[in-house]
Design an enzyme around this catalytic site. Structure first.
Site, short mmCIF file in Angstrom:
data_model
loop_
_atom_site.label_atom_id
_atom_site.label_comp_id
_atom_site.label_asym_id
_atom_site.label_seq_id
_atom_site.Cartn_x
_atom_site.Cartn_y
_atom_site.Cartn_z
N ASP A 116 0.84 -1.20 0.00
CA ASP A 116 0.00 0.00 0.00
C ASP A 116 0.88 1.26 0.00
OD1 ASP A 116 -2.78 1.02 0.36
OD2 ASP A 116 -1.96 1.88 2.19
N GLU A 158 1.79 -0.51 -5.01
CA GLU A 158 0.85 0.54 -5.36
C GLU A 158 1.67 1.83 -5.34
OE1 GLU A 158 -3.09 2.98 -3.89
OE2 GLU A 158 -1.45 2.52 -2.54
C1 NOJ Z 1 -4.41 2.97 -0.97
C2 NOJ Z 1 -5.52 2.00 -0.74
O1 NOJ Z 1 -5.77 1.30 -1.92
C3 NOJ Z 1 -6.69 2.83 -0.27
O2 NOJ Z 1 -7.88 2.08 -0.25
C4 NOJ Z 1 -6.36 3.40 1.09
O3 NOJ Z 1 -7.42 4.25 1.49
C5 NOJ Z 1 -5.08 4.20 1.02
N1 NOJ Z 1 -4.04 3.54 0.31
C6 NOJ Z 1 -4.57 4.49 2.41
O4 NOJ Z 1 -4.05 3.31 2.99
#
Ligand code: NOJ
Length: 527
Positions: free
Chosen positions: A209, A274
């Protein structure tokens, strides 16, 4: 330490990964919220769909302010979702079915309920407890202004003041998600332990993440910022000229360390980033051969319905990834963005286009990530304001991401559509229109979206060894990608286009002598 697999032949290089949004996939205990036993019971469905791996969104102990992306304990399962034994059972069942399991890792921030943050609040400014996070003195009279001008991705300032003291803490997301200080070696050590905890429980990989956010420019200086208003689509950075909070060079040291940890285990364990970056080259830096293994291709998510736009993403992604030996990924939907059927116009047209874009994704070299429900042709749901739960809705007043997170419809003609043994609406209400879109309603129906996905995924297995090199051509609104003996043609126009010679081996919709609008096909040489 066991030997890694052959470089270039690792399973994740050509895997189709199915994203399960844990709250919304299947509810085992009838409380209206999805859980691990519910997912385990539905794993045969995923095996039959034809995917290779499952990515589970966070199921760790959490107060659920951001639905699990606010982790209070990284090595335990939240009782809402089950127990550690349920997690072990899920992983073992998946492996028995031939499915890999990727779990989510949330290293940028903890929950404000995490013991570390609670200890930090209880400790003095300048203490070792506070040094795990980014506490700073406020500016202005009486330190009443935030320490810098950064904004939270969820809206409003990225800083919250600690009571009436002069100290503030940084949170790039919700106030309940304090950012860790990755320049503190204690933080890095903790996450190595977390990686090993889950690797020892046999998970096959991690989805990282906010992978581009861990390190901030050390000075925490102001951002030079144009006034941007957030678009409809969730983006974590990647759209400003000056981003001292994102994509700092030191973040790559973290991933070199993690690479070594993963390489200690057998079975080609992997991690997918990500990482919202401004360029594809910056994105590729996360998948250099001694760092993470994949990064989500958000340019593909963001591309509008246009042959030129799709061609541009293919022709920029492939060389950038090839240059670092990385495997490209193709992503159209996830739990943060509007579903692609809706982005491409919604209704019958949006659904046809979504299927066509999916068929293109599945034909390209690399790996594809699918999001639960896209195989049913689900569209974004207009969730009523009173039902919305996304923290960004509470901070900005904009609808947020609930519309793509509505629980899966499995069977029956009214909510909860077999989501679980309960009888009421699940945690986000499902629309009446979904009666026609349940798994049960589509199974065995030749022209359904579900059967299209099953056919396309089965056909894809015949092409895993197709070359990684492609040629890309756009003629008017028609995109053609040639990959060895596989020719992919997509018609983004509004009228039929000529169909090239060859045998159609997969099609996103009915095809006659011509290629209809909003349709894609795969062709092999005739004869
Ligand atoms: C990216 C995640 O995909 C999202 O759902 C989340 O709110 C944020 N990061 C914060 O962790």
């Amino acid at each position: 330490m066991s030997a890694p697999g052959t470089v270039g032949a690792e399973w994740w290089r050509h895997a189709v990964v199915y994203q399960v949004y844990v709250r919304s996939f299947a509810d085992g205990d009838g409380d209206g919220v999805g859980d691990l036993p519910g997912i385990t019971s539905r794993l045969p469905y995923l095996r039959d769909l034809g995917v290779d791996a499952v990515w589970l969104t966070p199921f760790y102990r959490s107060p659920q302010h951001d639905h699990g992306y606010d982790v209070a304990d990284y090595t335990d399962v939240d009782p809402l979702f089950g127990s550690l034994a349920d997690a072990d059972d899920l992983v073992a069942t998946a492996h028995d079915l031939g499915l890999k399991v990727i779990v989510d890792l949330v290293p940028n921030h903890t929950s404000s309920d995490h013991v570390w943050f609670q200890a930090a609040l209880a400790a003095e400014p300048g203490s070792p407890e506070r040094a795990r996070y980014l506490f700073r003195t406020g500016r202005g009279d009486g330190a009443s202004e935030p320490p810098n001008n950064w904004m939270s991705v969820f809206g409003g300032p990225a800083w919250t003041r600690v009571g009436d003291t002069d100290q503030w803490y940084l949170h790039l997301f919700d106030t309940s998600q304090p950012d860790l200080d990755w320049r503190n070696p204690e933080v890095a050590a903790m996450f190595v332990d977390v990686l090993r905890f889950w690797l020892d429980r046999s998970v096959d990989g991690f989805r990282v993440d906010v992978a581009h956010g861990l390190l901030k420019e050390a000075s925490l200086r102001d951002q030079r910022r144009a006034d941007v208003t957030a678009g409809e689509t969730f983006e974590v950075g990647g759209h400003e000229d000056d981003e001292p909070m994102w994509d700092q060079p030191e973040v790559h040291d973290v991933y070199r360390q993690w690479h070594a940890v993963l390489a200690d285990y057998d079975g080609d364990r992997m991690a997918v980033a990500e990482a919202w970056t401004t360029t594809v080259e910056a994105n590729a830096r996360y998948v250099r051969s001694d760092e993470l293994h994949q990064a989500f291709n958000f340019d593909w998510v963001m591309a509008p319905w246009s042959a030129d736009a799709f061609a541009e993403v293919v022709t920029t992604t492939l060389p950038a990834m090839t240059a670092v030996g990385g495997a490209p990924t193709w992503v159209l939907s996830n739990h943060d963005v509007h579903r692609h059927a809706t982005r491409y116009g919604g209704g019958e047209t949006g659904r046809a286009r979504a299927r066509a874009a999916t068929l293109v994704s599945l034909g390209l070299p690399g790996s594809a990530y699918l999001y639960q429900g896209e195989e049913l042709g689900l569209e974004e749901v207009d969730v009523a304001p009173d039902d919305r739960q996304d923290p960004s809705w509470f901070r900005t007043g904009k609808p947020g991401r609930d519309g793509c997170r509505v629980p899966m419809p499995w069977a029956g003609d009214h909510p909860p559509y077999g989501f679980g043994p309960g009888t009421g609406q699940p945690w986000l209400p499902q629309p009446d229109s979904w009666a026609a879109l349940t798994v049960e309603a589509q199974e065995g129906v030749d022209d359904s979206t579900l059967e299209f996905y099953r056919r396309a995924l089965a056909e894809r297995r015949r092409w895993t060894d197709a070359p990684d090199e492609v040629s890309v051509d756009v003629a008017g609104d028609v995109l053609t990608v040639v990959r060895g003996d596989l020719t992919i043609v997509l018609n983004c126009g509004s009228s039929p286009a000529p169909l090239p010679d060859g045998t159609v081996v997969a099609a996103s919709g009915p095809v006659g002598d011509a290629l209809p609008a909003d349709t894609a096909v795969w062709l092999t040489p005739a004869g």
